[in-house]
Scaffold this motif. Sequence first.
Motif, PDB file in Angstrom:
ATOM      1  N   SER A   1      34.144   7.187 -12.558  1.00  0.00           N
ATOM      2  CA  SER A   1      35.116   6.086 -12.477  1.00  0.00           C
ATOM      3  C   SER A   1      34.744   4.896 -13.365  1.00  0.00           C
ATOM      4  O   SER A   1      35.368   3.838 -13.273  1.00  0.00           O
ATOM      5  CB  SER A   1      35.285   5.629 -11.022  1.00  0.00           C
ATOM      6  N   THR A   2      33.752   5.074 -14.237  1.00  0.00           N
ATOM      7  CA  THR A   2      33.385   4.015 -15.191  1.00  0.00           C
ATOM      8  C   THR A   2      33.309   4.596 -16.609  1.00  0.00           C
ATOM      9  O   THR A   2      32.254   4.568 -17.236  1.00  0.00           O
ATOM     10  CB  THR A   2      32.046   3.358 -14.811  1.00  0.00           C
ATOM     11  N   PRO A   3      34.422   5.113 -17.129  1.00  0.00           N
ATOM     12  CA  PRO A   3      34.387   5.763 -18.443  1.00  0.00           C
ATOM     13  C   PRO A   3      34.360   4.754 -19.597  1.00  0.00           C
ATOM     14  O   PRO A   3      34.570   3.557 -19.401  1.00  0.00           O
ATOM     15  CB  PRO A   3      35.706   6.542 -18.468  1.00  0.00           C
TER      16      PRO A   3
ATOM     17  N   ARG B   1      34.908   0.953 -25.214  1.00  0.00           N
ATOM     18  CA  ARG B   1      34.557  -0.110 -24.258  1.00  0.00           C
ATOM     19  C   ARG B   1      34.395   0.466 -22.859  1.00  0.00           C
ATOM     20  O   ARG B   1      35.203   1.285 -22.423  1.00  0.00           O
ATOM     21  CB  ARG B   1      35.657  -1.160 -24.210  1.00  0.00           C
ATOM     22  N   PRO B   2      33.361   0.007 -22.140  1.00  0.00           N
ATOM     23  CA  PRO B   2      33.207   0.471 -20.752  1.00  0.00           C
ATOM     24  C   PRO B   2      34.355  -0.050 -19.896  1.00  0.00           C
ATOM     25  O   PRO B   2      34.800  -1.179 -20.059  1.00  0.00           O
ATOM     26  CB  PRO B   2      31.877  -0.135 -20.304  1.00  0.00           C
TER      27      PRO B   2
ATOM     28  N   GLU C   1      27.152   8.087 -26.150  1.00  0.00           N
ATOM     29  CA  GLU C   1      28.238   7.102 -26.158  1.00  0.00           C
ATOM     30  C   GLU C   1      29.202   7.295 -24.996  1.00  0.00           C
ATOM     31  O   GLU C   1      30.143   6.534 -24.839  1.00  0.00           O
ATOM     32  CB  GLU C   1      28.993   7.189 -27.483  1.00  0.00           C
ATOM     33  N   CYS C   2      28.972   8.313 -24.199  1.00  0.00           N
ATOM     34  CA  CYS C   2      29.835   8.631 -23.055  1.00  0.00           C
ATOM     35  C   CYS C   2      29.138   8.183 -21.777  1.00  0.00           C
ATOM     36  O   CYS C   2      27.923   8.214 -21.676  1.00  0.00           O
ATOM     37  CB  CYS C   2      30.092  10.139 -23.018  1.00  0.00           C
ATOM     38  N   ARG C   3      29.912   7.768 -20.804  1.00  0.00           N
ATOM     39  CA  ARG C   3      29.340   7.332 -19.528  1.00  0.00           C
ATOM     40  C   ARG C   3      29.694   8.277 -18.391  1.00  0.00           C
ATOM     41  O   ARG C   3      29.486   7.964 -17.229  1.00  0.00           O
ATOM     42  CB  ARG C   3      29.844   5.928 -19.199  1.00  0.00           C
ATOM     43  N   LEU C   4      30.240   9.437 -18.716  1.00  0.00           N
ATOM     44  CA  LEU C   4      30.677  10.370 -17.687  1.00  0.00           C
ATOM     45  C   LEU C   4      29.552  11.322 -17.287  1.00  0.00           C
ATOM     46  O   LEU C   4      28.535  11.422 -17.956  1.00  0.00           O
ATOM     47  CB  LEU C   4      31.891  11.159 -18.172  1.00  0.00           C
ATOM     48  N   PHE C   5      29.801  12.033 -16.192  1.00  0.00           N
ATOM     49  CA  PHE C   5      28.853  12.989 -15.640  1.00  0.00           C
ATOM     50  C   PHE C   5      29.516  14.358 -15.573  1.00  0.00           C
ATOM     51  O   PHE C   5      30.736  14.461 -15.572  1.00  0.00           O
ATOM     52  CB  PHE C   5      28.425  12.558 -14.229  1.00  0.00           C
ATOM     53  N   LEU C   6      28.687  15.387 -15.505  1.00  0.00           N
ATOM     54  CA  LEU C   6      29.214  16.738 -15.368  1.00  0.00           C
ATOM     55  C   LEU C   6      28.443  17.463 -14.293  1.00  0.00           C
ATOM     56  O   LEU C   6      27.289  17.144 -14.000  1.00  0.00           O
ATOM     57  CB  LEU C   6      29.106  17.491 -16.697  1.00  0.00           C
TER      58      LEU C   6
END
Length: 167
Positions: A13-15, A20-21, A126-131
């Motif tokens: 939920s913080t992509p 930009r974050p 550069e990505c803030r997502l998780f897998l």
Amino acid sequence: MIDERALLEALNSTPMVDGRPRDLWADAAALRRWAQEHGGSGDAPAIDWLRTARDLLQRATRGPVPEAELRRLLTGVHRLPEIGASGLRWRLQAPPERVLAVELVLAWYDVQARRPGRLRPCGNDECRLFLLDRSRANTARWCSMKTCGNRLKARRHQERARQAPQS
């Protein structure tokens, strides 16, 4: 109820959007809807605890588990066994404003126990997502091959092409 899908929704939920974050849970109405879809009340204290739990679990997934902060969130929480017609069931007993946040933490620990090493940050810095890697070989590196994977592979190819000696 918080399952693996809901856990990933929370963690992601913080992509990064257009470099930009962005915090999708900054909008209280959006977070309230998410909480209600997952069995929570969506009131202000519950929303605050959900944000806190999400932030702690993002930190824990990227590095050391923030044990002291998680202990604070879990203070006064118990699981009680109940036996009924359908068998044994564990009932969560927690302050009402923390129930959904606690369920989020329990889902995270459940994934860590059942799928060790499979929940991780995207390999794109550069990505803030998780897998959550569900592959047999446990080799997934990116939240999405279509976006992060292809982008990084193309970038590496361009760098190799630039460094190759010209004839």
